[in-house]
Design an enzyme around this catalytic site. Structure first.
Site, PDB file in Angstrom:
ATOM      1  N   GLY A 227      76.092 -20.494  51.969  1.00 45.53           N
ATOM      2  CA  GLY A 227      75.364 -19.306  51.523  1.00 45.53           C
ATOM      3  C   GLY A 227      76.345 -18.226  51.105  1.00 45.53           C
ATOM      4  O   GLY A 227      77.502 -18.520  50.763  1.00 45.53           O
ATOM      5  N   SER A 228      75.892 -16.984  51.154  1.00 46.39           N
ATOM      6  CA  SER A 228      76.725 -15.894  50.644  1.00 46.39           C
ATOM      7  C   SER A 228      77.788 -15.473  51.669  1.00 46.39           C
ATOM      8  O   SER A 228      77.647 -15.719  52.874  1.00 46.39           O
ATOM      9  CB  SER A 228      75.836 -14.697  50.311  1.00 46.39           C
ATOM     10  OG  SER A 228      75.195 -14.259  51.482  1.00 46.39           O
ATOM     11  N   GLU A 247      80.668 -22.580  53.786  1.00 46.85           N
ATOM     12  CA  GLU A 247      80.766 -22.847  52.339  1.00 46.85           C
ATOM     13  C   GLU A 247      80.167 -21.638  51.640  1.00 46.85           C
ATOM     14  O   GLU A 247      78.942 -21.496  51.586  1.00 46.85           O
ATOM     15  CB  GLU A 247      79.977 -24.118  51.977  1.00 46.85           C
ATOM     16  CG  GLU A 247      80.496 -25.392  52.619  1.00 46.85           C
ATOM     17  CD  GLU A 247      81.791 -25.885  51.987  1.00 46.85           C
ATOM     18  OE1 GLU A 247      82.084 -25.513  50.834  1.00 46.85           O
ATOM     19  OE2 GLU A 247      82.513 -26.637  52.653  1.00 46.85           O
ATOM     20  N   LEU A 248      81.029 -20.765  51.110  1.00 44.11           N
ATOM     21  CA  LEU A 248      80.532 -19.464  50.644  1.00 44.11           C
ATOM     22  C   LEU A 248      80.654 -19.316  49.124  1.00 44.11           C
ATOM     23  O   LEU A 248      80.796 -20.301  48.414  1.00 44.11           O
ATOM     24  CB  LEU A 248      81.271 -18.364  51.407  1.00 44.11           C
ATOM     25  CG  LEU A 248      81.273 -18.551  52.948  1.00 44.11           C
ATOM     26  CD1 LEU A 248      82.114 -17.492  53.628  1.00 44.11           C
ATOM     27  CD2 LEU A 248      79.863 -18.568  53.518  1.00 44.11           C
ATOM     28  N   CYS A 283      77.554 -22.287  43.126  1.00 45.40           N
ATOM     29  CA  CYS A 283      78.680 -21.576  43.736  1.00 45.40           C
ATOM     30  C   CYS A 283      79.962 -21.732  42.925  1.00 45.40           C
ATOM     31  O   CYS A 283      80.855 -20.896  43.013  1.00 45.40           O
ATOM     32  CB  CYS A 283      78.887 -22.048  45.161  1.00 45.40           C
ATOM     33  SG  CYS A 283      78.831 -23.829  45.293  1.00 45.40           S
ATOM     34  N   GLU A 378      80.554 -12.058  42.706  1.00 46.40           N
ATOM     35  CA  GLU A 378      79.876 -13.287  42.285  1.00 46.40           C
ATOM     36  C   GLU A 378      78.583 -12.922  41.551  1.00 46.40           C
ATOM     37  O   GLU A 378      77.687 -12.317  42.146  1.00 46.40           O
ATOM     38  CB  GLU A 378      79.556 -14.126  43.528  1.00 46.40           C
ATOM     39  CG  GLU A 378      78.826 -15.409  43.200  1.00 46.40           C
ATOM     40  CD  GLU A 378      78.459 -16.219  44.442  1.00 46.40           C
ATOM     41  OE1 GLU A 378      78.067 -15.619  45.463  1.00 46.40           O
ATOM     42  OE2 GLU A 378      78.571 -17.459  44.370  1.00 46.40           O
TER      43      GLU A 378
HETATM   44  P1  NAD Z   1      72.084 -16.366  51.662  1.00 51.16           P
HETATM   45  O1  NAD Z   1      73.388 -16.091  52.304  1.00 51.16           O
HETATM   46  O2  NAD Z   1      71.224 -15.217  51.302  1.00 51.16           O
HETATM   47  O3  NAD Z   1      71.185 -17.333  52.569  1.00 51.16           O
HETATM   48  C1  NAD Z   1      71.632 -18.587  52.985  1.00 51.16           C
HETATM   49  C2  NAD Z   1      70.870 -19.004  54.235  1.00 51.16           C
HETATM   50  O4  NAD Z   1      71.246 -18.150  55.319  1.00 51.16           O
HETATM   51  C3  NAD Z   1      69.345 -18.909  54.125  1.00 51.16           C
HETATM   52  O5  NAD Z   1      68.770 -20.013  54.780  1.00 51.16           O
HETATM   53  C4  NAD Z   1      69.039 -17.619  54.879  1.00 51.16           C
HETATM   54  O6  NAD Z   1      67.731 -17.589  55.407  1.00 51.16           O
HETATM   55  C5  NAD Z   1      70.060 -17.695  55.984  1.00 51.16           C
HETATM   56  N1  NAD Z   1      70.383 -16.409  56.642  1.00 51.16           N
HETATM   57  C6  NAD Z   1      70.357 -15.171  56.112  1.00 51.16           C
HETATM   58  N2  NAD Z   1      70.725 -14.274  57.042  1.00 51.16           N
HETATM   59  C7  NAD Z   1      70.985 -14.950  58.180  1.00 51.16           C
HETATM   60  C8  NAD Z   1      71.390 -14.573  59.496  1.00 51.16           C
HETATM   61  N3  NAD Z   1      71.639 -13.306  59.828  1.00 51.16           N
HETATM   62  N4  NAD Z   1      71.558 -15.545  60.420  1.00 51.16           N
HETATM   63  C9  NAD Z   1      71.334 -16.839  60.111  1.00 51.16           C
HETATM   64  N5  NAD Z   1      70.933 -17.258  58.891  1.00 51.16           N
HETATM   65  C10 NAD Z   1      70.770 -16.321  57.929  1.00 51.16           C
HETATM   66  O7  NAD Z   1      72.410 -17.255  50.352  1.00 51.16           O
HETATM   67  P2  NAD Z   1      71.435 -17.725  49.193  1.00 51.16           P
HETATM   68  O8  NAD Z   1      71.076 -16.538  48.349  1.00 51.16           O
HETATM   69  O9  NAD Z   1      70.367 -18.598  49.709  1.00 51.16           O
HETATM   70  O10 NAD Z   1      72.434 -18.669  48.364  1.00 51.16           O
HETATM   71  C11 NAD Z   1      73.339 -18.172  47.431  1.00 51.16           C
HETATM   72  C12 NAD Z   1      74.752 -18.102  47.980  1.00 51.16           C
HETATM   73  O11 NAD Z   1      75.153 -19.367  48.474  1.00 51.16           O
HETATM   74  C13 NAD Z   1      75.769 -17.752  46.910  1.00 51.16           C
HETATM   75  O12 NAD Z   1      76.672 -16.813  47.420  1.00 51.16           O
HETATM   76  C14 NAD Z   1      76.472 -19.072  46.654  1.00 51.16           C
HETATM   77  O13 NAD Z   1      77.778 -18.982  46.165  1.00 51.16           O
HETATM   78  C15 NAD Z   1      76.449 -19.702  48.001  1.00 51.16           C
HETATM   79  N6  NAD Z   1      76.620 -21.148  47.884  1.00 51.16           N
HETATM   80  C16 NAD Z   1      77.818 -21.695  48.258  1.00 51.16           C
HETATM   81  C17 NAD Z   1      78.027 -23.059  48.112  1.00 51.16           C
HETATM   82  C18 NAD Z   1      79.318 -23.716  48.522  1.00 51.16           C
HETATM   83  O14 NAD Z   1      79.321 -24.932  48.675  1.00 51.16           O
HETATM   84  N7  NAD Z   1      80.385 -22.997  48.705  1.00 51.16           N
HETATM   85  C19 NAD Z   1      77.006 -23.857  47.594  1.00 51.16           C
HETATM   86  C20 NAD Z   1      75.807 -23.248  47.224  1.00 51.16           C
HETATM   87  C21 NAD Z   1      75.621 -21.887  47.385  1.00 51.16           C
END
Ligand code: NAD
Length: 477
Positions: A227-228, A247-248, A283, A378
Site C-alpha cells: 500500500g502507500s 511493499e510501498l 506501483c 507518487e
Molecule cells: P492504502 O495505503 O491507502 O491502503 C492499503 C491497505 O491498507 C488497505 O487495505 C487499507 O484499508 C489498509 N489500511 C489503511 N490504513 C490502515 C491502518 N491504519 N492499519 C491497517 N491497515 C490500514 O493504499 P491503496 O490506495 O489501497 O493502494 C495504493 C498504494 O499502494 C500506492 O501507494 C501504491 O504504490 C502501493 N502499491 C505498492 C505495490 C508494491 O508492490 N510496492 C503494489 C501495489 C500498490
C-alpha cells in the site's frame, strides 16, 4: 454481491456495511461488512487454530492444495476478471492479465512448498568443539496478517497468501475496502482446494478500524503490507514487536540514452503502456522519463502520437485501453497536481483533460520542475512527465532525487553505461532496455528507501515468512 467476512470458515455478516461501487459510473457492485476490533480478534484466534491444523499437512499436501487452487482459479478466470473490472475499474484486458498472473503466482508458490530448506551447520568449525552435528531449518512463523491495496486485489493478495500457506503459516487477510469481493472469492477457493478453513480468514472494513486491530494484535507474528508509504509508516509504528514486509509506493524513473534514435518509437510505445496501464495506478508505473537532449523533441512527438491513439472509456468494453481511476477523490487530486505542474512552468504535451468524474485523459507533461508533486511524489494516475537531460550522470542524479526506490529503467546500447546505471541508481530492481514497470512474479521484487522493506516473489516471500530454528546434536554424549 453481498460480501461477508470469512472467520474460521464461517461467513460473518454485520448490520453496518460498506458499499463497493464501480469506479466508471459509481453504480453499486456489492457490499461488505464493516468489521471491528472484535472481528479481528476472532479471526486471529481462528488462524491460531488454523496454524495448528496446517501442521498436519506435509509440504506435499500444501503443494497439492495450491496446485489445485491454481487450476480452480484458471477455470474461473472470466468470472474473476469480470469482478475485478467492476471493483477496480481496470479494463477487461487488464483484468484477464491479472487473473493469469495470479494463477502463476499460486503455481510458483506450490513449487516452493517443496523447497523450504535449511542447511547443515558445522558446529565443529569452532575452536574446541568436537562431536556436535546439526542443521538449521526454516519454520513457519504462525499467524500472518496480510493487508492489501485496491489496484491488484487478486495477484497481490496471492503474493502474500500463497507463499504464507506454502510455508505452513495461517493468514488473516484485510483487503482494501474498495476491492474486497474478489479477495473473499479467492479465500473460498483456497479452502475449496484443501486448506483448513481456519487457516484462511478474511476480515473486511476500514483500515483505521479492523486493519488497525489486526496490526496491533500481539498474536500476529508478521504483517505483510502492500500500500502507500503513509499507511506503511503508521502500521510499523503501531504494530510493535513482529516481522514486517512493506511493499510501498514509487515514482519510477527511466532514462533514454542518446544512442536510441532507431528504437525511439518502440521505447515511446513501451513508456506509454508503462505509464497508462491501469490508468497509471501501478506501483511501478512509468512516471518520470529523462530523455537525452538530442532525442527529446522526437521522443515527445512519438510518445504523444501513441498516447493519443489510446481509447479511454468504459473498462468493460474489449476495445478500451484506459479506464477510470479508483474514485472521484483520486481524480480531483491528480487534476490538481497537473494544474500545479503547469503553474510551476511545466507544459502539457498531450492530454490533460478530465473526461468524467473518474476518467482522466492519458497525459504527458514536459519541462516540469522537480519540486512539482507530479515529479517528487507518487502520482498514481495516468500522468507521465518527460524532462531532458544532457548525460547519463545527470539522469542518474535525477532518478535518485526521490524518496522512493522501487524500480528504474534505462535504454542504451552502452554496456558501460548500463552497468554504471545499475550500480548507482538506488532501487530494488533495474531494468536494462526495458521500462521499470516490467515484473514477472518469480523475481525478487521490492524497494529500497521509502519504497519498502523485504522482497516478494514466492521464493523470497517465503524467506521473509519463515524463521530459522537451529538444531544441534552431541553425537559423543
Ligand atoms: P492504502 O495505503 O491507502 O491502503 C492499503 C491497505 O491498507 C488497505 O487495505 C487499507 O484499508 C489498509 N489500511 C489503511 N490504513 C490502515 C491502518 N491504519 N492499519 C491497517 N491497515 C490500514 O493504499 P491503496 O490506495 O489501497 O493502494 C495504493 C498504494 O499502494 C500506492 O501507494 C501504491 O504504490 C502501493 N502499491 C505498492 C505495490 C508494491 O508492490 N510496492 C503494489 C501495489 C500498490
Amino acid at each position: 454481491m453481498k460480501g461477508y467476512m470469512l472467520i474460521g470458515g464461517k461467513r460473518v455478516f454485520k448490520k453496518e456495511e460498506i458499499e463497493i461501487t464501480f469506479p466508471y459510473d459509481n453504480s453499486l457492485v456489492g457490499t461488505i461488512p464493516r468489521g471491528d476490533e472484535k472481528d479481528a480478534e476472532l479471526a486471529v484466534e481462528a488462524a491460531e487454530l488454523g496454524f495448528k491444523k496446517l501442521k498436519e499437512m506435509t509440504p506435499y499436501d500444501r503443494f497439492r492444495a495450491l496446485e489445485r487452487a491454481a487450476r480452480l482459479l484458471s477455470r474461473r478466470s472470466k468470472e474473476f476478471a469480470q469482478l475485478l473490472t467492476l471493483e477496480v475499474g481496470k479494463t477487461i484486458k487488464e483484468a484477464m492479465g491479472e487473473v493469469g498472473r495470479a494463477v502463476n503466482t499460486i503455481t510458483l508458490s506450490a513449487e516452493e512448498a517443496k523447497r523450504v530448506l535449511g542447511e547443515e551447520v558445522r558446529f565443529d568449525a569452532a575452536p574446541g568443539v568436537k562431536g556436535k552435528v546439526g542443521f538449521y531449518r526454516r519454520v513457519p512463523l504462525g499467524v500472518i496478517g496480510c493487508i492489501t491495496p485496491f489496484n491488484f486485489p487478486l495477484n497481490l493478495t496471492c503474493h502474500k497468501v500463497a507463499p504464507a500457506l506454502a510455508a505452513g503459516n495461517s493468514v488473516v487477510i484485510k483487503p482494501s475496502e474498495n476491492t474486497s469481493l474478489t479477495v473473499i472469492k479467492l479465500a473460498e477457493l483456497l479452502i475449496e482446494a484443501g486448506f483448513p478453513p481456519e487457516a484462511v480468514n478474511v476480515i473486511t472494513g476500514y483500515g483505521e478500524e479492523v486493519g488497525d486491530a489486526l496490526v496491533r494484535n500481539e498474536k500476529v507474528r508478521m504483517i505483510t503490507f502492500t500500500g502507500s508509504v503513509e499507511t506503511g509508516k503508521v502500521i510499523m509504528k503501531r504494530g510493535g514487536l513482529k516481522k514486517y514486509a512493506m511493499e510501498l509506493g514509487s515514482n519510477a524513473g527511466v532514462y533514454v540514452d542518446s544512442d536510441q534514435r532507431e528504437k525511439l518509437s518502440l521505447i515511446a510505445q513501451k513508456v506509454a503502456l508503462g505509464g497508462f496501464t491501469l490508468a497509471g495506478q501501478v506501483c511501478i508505473s512509468v512516471q518520470r522519463v529523462f530523455v537525452h537532449k538530442d532525442l527529446y523533441e522526437d521522443f515527445l512527438e512519438k510518445l504523444c502520437a501513441f498516447t493519443q491513439r489510446l481509447k479511454v472509456g468504459d473498462p468493460r468494453r474489449e476495445d478500451v485501453d484506459v479506464g477510470p481511476v479508483i474514485d472521484k477523490g483520486a481524480a480531483d487530486r491528480i487534476m490538481e497536481w497537473i494544474e500545479e505542474a503547469v503553474s510551476l512552468g511545466g507544459e502539457v504535451a498531450c492530454g490533460g483533460r478530465r473526461l468524467g468524474e473518474t476518467l482522466i485523459e492519458p497525459t504527458v507533461l514536459k519541462g516540469v520542475p522537480r519540486q512539482a508533486k507530479v515529479v517528487s511524489k507518487e502520482v498514481f494516475g495516468p500522468v507521465i512527465v518527460v524532462n531532458q537531460v544532457s548525460s547519463l550522470e545527470e539522469a542518474i542524479e535525477a532518478i535518485n532525487d526521490s524518496p522512493y526506490g522501487l524500480q528504474a529503467g534505462i535504454f542504451t546500447n552502452s554496456l558501460k553505461g548500463a552497468l554504471k546505471f545499475s550500480e548507482e541508481v538506488e532501487c530494488g530492481g533495474i531494468m536494462v532496455n526495458e521500462i521499470p514497470t516490467f515484473r514477472v512474479d518469480q523475481m525478487p521484487y521490492g524497494g529500497v528507501k521509502e519504497s519498502g522493506i523485504g522482497r516478494e516473489g514466492p521464493k523470497f516471500a517465503i524467506e521473509e515468512m519463515t524463521e530459522i530454528k537451529t538444531i544441534c546434536f552431541d553425537s559423543s554424549f
